[in-house]
Design a protein around this motif. Structure first.
Motif, mmCIF file in Angstrom:
data_model
loop_
_atom_site.group_PDB
_atom_site.id
_atom_site.type_symbol
_atom_site.label_atom_id
_atom_site.label_comp_id
_atom_site.label_asym_id
_atom_site.label_seq_id
_atom_site.Cartn_x
_atom_site.Cartn_y
_atom_site.Cartn_z
ATOM 1 N N LEU A 152 0.836 -1.193 0.000
ATOM 2 C CA LEU A 152 0.000 0.000 0.000
ATOM 3 C C LEU A 152 0.876 1.249 0.000
ATOM 4 O O LEU A 152 0.635 2.198 -0.745
ATOM 5 N N ALA A 153 1.907 1.231 0.828
ATOM 6 C CA ALA A 153 2.801 2.396 0.930
ATOM 7 C C ALA A 153 3.423 2.708 -0.421
ATOM 8 O O ALA A 153 3.570 3.871 -0.808
ATOM 9 N N GLN A 154 3.769 1.676 -1.145
ATOM 10 C CA GLN A 154 4.344 1.827 -2.476
ATOM 11 C C GLN A 154 3.384 2.602 -3.387
ATOM 12 O O GLN A 154 3.764 3.510 -4.113
ATOM 13 N N LYS A 155 2.117 2.217 -3.278
ATOM 14 C CA LYS A 155 1.070 2.844 -4.085
ATOM 15 C C LYS A 155 0.899 4.334 -3.742
ATOM 16 O O LYS A 155 0.451 5.126 -4.563
ATOM 17 N N LEU A 156 1.217 4.682 -2.490
ATOM 18 C CA LEU A 156 0.968 6.047 -2.023
ATOM 19 C C LEU A 156 2.072 7.027 -2.415
ATOM 20 O O LEU A 156 1.859 8.239 -2.406
ATOM 21 N N THR A 157 3.254 6.495 -2.743
ATOM 22 C CA THR A 157 4.401 7.391 -2.946
ATOM 23 C C THR A 157 4.164 8.371 -4.093
ATOM 24 O O THR A 157 4.703 9.462 -4.087
ATOM 25 N N SER A 158 3.349 7.996 -5.054
ATOM 26 C CA SER A 158 3.140 8.875 -6.207
ATOM 27 C C SER A 158 1.998 9.870 -5.979
ATOM 28 O O SER A 158 1.687 10.670 -6.855
ATOM 29 N N LEU A 159 1.364 9.818 -4.804
ATOM 30 C CA LEU A 159 0.220 10.705 -4.549
ATOM 31 C C LEU A 159 0.622 11.848 -3.611
ATOM 32 O O LEU A 159 1.448 11.656 -2.721
ATOM 33 N N PRO A 160 0.028 13.031 -3.802
ATOM 34 C CA PRO A 160 0.502 14.227 -3.090
ATOM 35 C C PRO A 160 -0.044 14.385 -1.666
ATOM 36 O O PRO A 160 -0.652 15.401 -1.339
ATOM 37 N N PHE A 161 0.184 13.386 -0.830
ATOM 38 C CA PHE A 161 -0.296 13.494 0.548
ATOM 39 C C PHE A 161 0.615 14.388 1.378
ATOM 40 O O PHE A 161 1.824 14.401 1.204
ATOM 41 N N ASP A 162 0.007 15.134 2.312
ATOM 42 C CA ASP A 162 0.788 15.931 3.248
ATOM 43 C C ASP A 162 1.239 15.103 4.446
ATOM 44 O O ASP A 162 2.262 15.386 5.059
ATOM 45 N N TYR A 163 0.446 14.077 4.789
ATOM 46 C CA TYR A 163 0.814 13.239 5.939
ATOM 47 C C TYR A 163 0.018 11.938 5.884
ATOM 48 O O TYR A 163 -1.027 11.855 5.231
ATOM 49 N N LEU A 164 0.549 10.937 6.585
ATOM 50 C CA LEU A 164 -0.131 9.647 6.688
ATOM 51 C C LEU A 164 -0.315 9.310 8.167
ATOM 52 O O LEU A 164 0.634 9.405 8.949
ATOM 53 N N ILE A 165 -1.537 8.936 8.523
ATOM 54 C CA ILE A 165 -1.821 8.486 9.892
ATOM 55 C C ILE A 165 -1.811 6.961 9.888
ATOM 56 O O ILE A 165 -2.524 6.343 9.094
ATOM 57 N N GLY A 166 -1.018 6.371 10.762
ATOM 58 C CA GLY A 166 -1.021 4.918 10.916
ATOM 59 C C GLY A 166 -1.922 4.558 12.083
ATOM 60 O O GLY A 166 -1.723 5.034 13.195
ATOM 61 N N SER A 167 -2.944 3.739 11.803
ATOM 62 C CA SER A 167 -3.925 3.361 12.827
ATOM 63 C C SER A 167 -4.082 1.853 12.869
ATOM 64 O O SER A 167 -4.103 1.206 11.821
ATOM 65 N N VAL A 168 -4.201 1.311 14.065
ATOM 66 C CA VAL A 168 -4.509 -0.112 14.200
ATOM 67 C C VAL A 168 -5.967 -0.232 14.623
ATOM 68 O O VAL A 168 -6.349 0.239 15.692
ATOM 69 N N HIS A 169 -6.786 -0.807 13.738
ATOM 70 C CA HIS A 169 -8.206 -1.043 14.025
ATOM 71 C C HIS A 169 -8.517 -2.522 14.076
ATOM 72 O O HIS A 169 -9.649 -2.910 14.360
ATOM 73 N N GLU A 170 -7.544 -3.338 13.698
ATOM 74 C CA GLU A 170 -7.813 -4.766 13.522
ATOM 75 C C GLU A 170 -6.747 -5.619 14.160
ATOM 76 O O GLU A 170 -5.562 -5.310 14.072
ATOM 77 N N ILE A 171 -7.177 -6.696 14.774
ATOM 78 C CA ILE A 171 -6.253 -7.723 15.254
ATOM 79 C C ILE A 171 -6.623 -8.982 14.498
ATOM 80 O O ILE A 171 -7.730 -9.496 14.648
ATOM 81 N N GLY A 172 -5.708 -9.445 13.630
ATOM 82 C CA GLY A 172 -6.079 -10.495 12.690
ATOM 83 C C GLY A 172 -7.167 -9.929 11.806
ATOM 84 O O GLY A 172 -7.025 -8.838 11.262
ATOM 85 N N ASP A 173 -8.300 -10.606 11.705
ATOM 86 C CA ASP A 173 -9.372 -10.014 10.902
ATOM 87 C C ASP A 173 -10.513 -9.501 11.786
ATOM 88 O O ASP A 173 -11.614 -9.264 11.319
ATOM 89 N N TRP A 174 -10.205 -9.311 13.054
ATOM 90 C CA TRP A 174 -11.210 -8.786 13.992
ATOM 91 C C TRP A 174 -11.124 -7.267 14.076
ATOM 92 O O TRP A 174 -10.125 -6.720 14.527
ATOM 93 N N MET A 175 -12.180 -6.582 13.660
ATOM 94 C CA MET A 175 -12.236 -5.124 13.812
ATOM 95 C C MET A 175 -12.694 -4.825 15.236
ATOM 96 O O MET A 175 -13.893 -4.700 15.499
#
Ligand code: ZN
Ligand code: FE
Ligand code: FE
Ligand code: ZN
Length: 253
Positions: A82-105
């Motif tokens: 995903l990060a690779q995909k984002l490098t070409s887009l003009p984002f000012d910042y990225l928030i890293g969030s953990v919402h899932e443990i395994g596939d449990w939201m």
């Protein structure tokens, strides 16, 4: 100064990235005295993002800085791709969030019954280990709602100080920013993310902070950020972190 760096203009898909919809968010931002707003949609809507709306929005609201971020739902298996995909887009910042443990939201009310299957101390450990992996990946700028695992009010029996401190040292080493997210005040836990003792430790470790309402509707933009600001000032903070094209800068709090 006041910033709101965690705003979902698209909500969970109900809203669209139109000038009309986002202008409503800016109206509320202005009313709340917000000088810098950052839209950080969930990465699930990445393919629907339209960066062309932001220059138009800036023209209508020249007095407010508009930044564009993304809230990434961290999954260890797909993060690098995903990060690779984002490098070409003009984002000012990225928030890293953990919402899932395994596939449990774990933060979704529909799956709340799953807490019963966990030893809560182990759950906290597992959660903070995932946040640590997110930090260590080096892919993001801001740690989203750092202690989200408390969302439904399940509290550990053990003291989590060591767990949290080791995480905060990694955050400091990675040069990341911690967001003070007021969304938690409206969840069952009824508390800001992260809790005050964690923020006090952030200050001690010189970790920069920023503010976010986690608004999913225009009327929630800036909600309780004055309260978060007062808390930060009480703890000693005098600066807020902000971003332009993935570069951090500090503004007066
Ligand atoms: Zn959301
Ligand atoms: Fe989130
Ligand atoms: Fe969010
Ligand atoms: Zn969020």
């Amino acid at each position: 100064m006041l910033v709101d760096y965690h705003v979902h203009g698209m909500g969970h898909g109900e809203g669209s990235q139109t000038l009309e919809n986002l202008s409503r968010y800016l109206d509320f931002a202005r009313e709340q005295g917000i000088e810098e707003i950052g839209f950080a949609e969930h990465n699930w809507y990445l393919d629907q993002l339209d960066f062309s709306v932001f220059p138009r929005l800036r023209k209508v609201f020249p007095e407010i800085e508009v930044r564009v971020g993304l809230e990434i739902d961290f999954r260890p298996e797909t993060a690098a791709n995903l990060a690779q995909k984002l490098t070409s887009l003009p984002f000012d910042y990225l928030i890293g969030s953990v919402h899932e443990i395994g596939d449990w939201m774990f933060d979704h009310p529909d799956y709340k019954d799953q807490y019963a299957h966990w030893d809560i101390d182990e759950l906290y450990e597992t959660y903070f280990q995932l946040v640590a992996r997110m930090v260590d990946s080096g892919l993001y700028d801001i740690v989203g709602h750092l202690d989200l695992i408390k969302v439904f009010g399940y509290r550990p029996r053990q003291c989590i100080k060591d767990l949290v401190n080791s995480l905060l040292h990694r955050i400091a080493k990675a040069g990341m920013v911690v967001e003070v997210n007021t969304g938690g005040l409206y969840k069952p836990v009824g508390e800001i993310y992260p809790q005050e003792t964690i923020l006090a430790e952030c200050f001690r470790l010189n970790i920069p902070v920023t503010l976010g309402s986690d608004a999913h509707r225009a009327e929630d933009v800036g909600r309780d950020l004055m309260r978060a600001k007062a808390l930060l000032r009480k703890l000693g903070y005098r600066k807020l972190a902000a971003f332009y094209r993935r570069k951090i800068y500090l503004i007066d709090l």
